[in-house]
Scaffold this motif. Structure first.
Motif, PDB file in Angstrom:
ATOM      1  N   LYS A 169       0.826  -1.205   0.000  1.00  9.93           N
ATOM      2  CA  LYS A 169       0.000   0.000   0.000  1.00  9.93           C
ATOM      3  C   LYS A 169       0.862   1.258   0.000  1.00  9.93           C
ATOM      4  N   ASN A 170       2.025   1.195   0.644  1.00  9.17           N
ATOM      5  CA  ASN A 170       2.914   2.356   0.743  1.00  9.17           C
ATOM      6  C   ASN A 170       4.342   1.960   0.371  1.00  9.17           C
ATOM      7  N   GLN A 210      10.474  -2.301  -9.947  1.00 10.82           N
ATOM      8  CA  GLN A 210      10.571  -3.121  -8.741  1.00 10.82           C
ATOM      9  C   GLN A 210       9.224  -3.121  -8.029  1.00 10.82           C
ATOM     10  N   ILE A 211       8.771  -4.310  -7.627  1.00 11.47           N
ATOM     11  CA  ILE A 211       7.475  -4.444  -6.974  1.00 11.47           C
ATOM     12  C   ILE A 211       7.680  -4.795  -5.504  1.00 11.47           C
ATOM     13  N   GLU A 223       4.509  -4.270   6.422  1.00  9.17           N
ATOM     14  CA  GLU A 223       4.634  -3.458   5.223  1.00  9.17           C
ATOM     15  C   GLU A 223       5.989  -3.660   4.548  1.00  9.17           C
ATOM     16  N   ASN A 224       5.966  -3.723   3.229  1.00  9.56           N
ATOM     17  CA  ASN A 224       7.184  -3.800   2.410  1.00  9.56           C
ATOM     18  C   ASN A 224       8.126  -4.899   2.883  1.00  9.56           C
TER      19      ASN A 224
END
Length: 267
Positions: A70-71, A81-82, A94-95
């Motif tokens: 999401k961020n 890059q995903i 996250e990430n």
């Protein structure tokens, strides 16, 4: 007849990413949940990073636990890059995972390690041995050798350690570290602190700070109470940052080196 490679199969992508296949069986977990289970990982060195990470074929990853981030981070990564958030045990990280902007590594996913950044997967295993912080670099060697050299450590002119039975630790890319029996160290001049650090080659270290008023950075001395088997010879011994103290070996005063640790010590 079997054919064995005499050189490592190291590859570099046009983007400057260095990688090589690994034959180790690697698993990554979040708590008791296995997120990665692979017998064909690759080691990846991202540009500007001194230590590697593992990346895994997508089919060896619990992709059902991944959500498009999401961020995602901005400003330092390629648009190709995903990043993914990881939902595990009801917690959203996250990430926590990402792909690489390189055709060679398409179809591979890397994960953040909790011990390295404070987030991501918190347990990693090579075969049946748990590893910490980051994967061990196959091009790096760490040797702990008992010695009879005469080693003295001085702080502000005071001899705080004096021994003829050190263990010398040789680690690729770093200065020799001199590990000294506690009986030969003036630990009464130091205060044990709550600081700790982890190393994938040596284990978890505890630290001591100098009690004097001199300009000595905190936590200049450390010890491994339960080191990794490969460096068992340093168990319980005390080492000092060559960057922060004066070390005399066989009567010769060593120059203080400049290493990646200087920035953290003298910030």
């Amino acid at each position: 007849m079997s054919t064995f490679l005499t050189d490592r199969d190291v590859r570099t992508t046009p983007e400057g990413i260095v990688w090589e296949p690994s034959q180790r069986w690697v698993r990554g977990r979040k708590g008791d949940l296995t997120v990665v289970d692979s017998r064909r990982p690759v080691l990846v060195w991202e540009p500007g990073q001194a230590v590697p990470l593992y990346a895994f074929p997508r089919e060896d990853v619990r992709a059902d636990l991944l959500r498009l981030a999401k961020n995602p981070p901005t400003g330092t990564h390629s648009d190709s890059q995903i990043f993914y958030d990881l939902e595990a045990d009801g917690v959203l990280l996250e990430n926590a995972a990402w792909t690489f902007p390189a055709d060679d590594l398409s179809g591979h996913i890397a994960f953040e390690w909790f011990g390295r950044s404070g987030r991501g997967l918190d347990h990693w295993y090579e075969e049946e041995e748990e590893i910490f912080i980051h994967p061990r670099d196959p091009h790096k060697r760490v040797d702990a050798l008992p010695s009879s050299r005469h080693v003295q450590v001085e702080i502000a002119g005071t001899v705080v350690a004096d021994t003829h039975r050190p263990v010398l630790l040789f680690e690729t890319g770093l200065p020799v570290r001199y590990y000294i029996p506690r009986e030969d160290v003036r630990l009464d001049l130091f205060t044990h602190t709550t600081h700790a650090s982890g190393c994938p080659y040596k284990g978890t270290a505890e630290y001591w700070s100098w009690q004097g008023d001199d300009d000595v950075p905190p936590n200049p001395a450390w010890s491994y109470a339960a080191p990794m088997p490969a460096v068992a010879a340093v168990e319980g011994l005390i080492a000092f940052y060559n960057e922060a103290v004066d070390i005399v070996v066989d009567g010769e005063r060593l120059e203080r080196p400049v290493t990646p640790f200087n920035k953290a010590l003298f910030r």
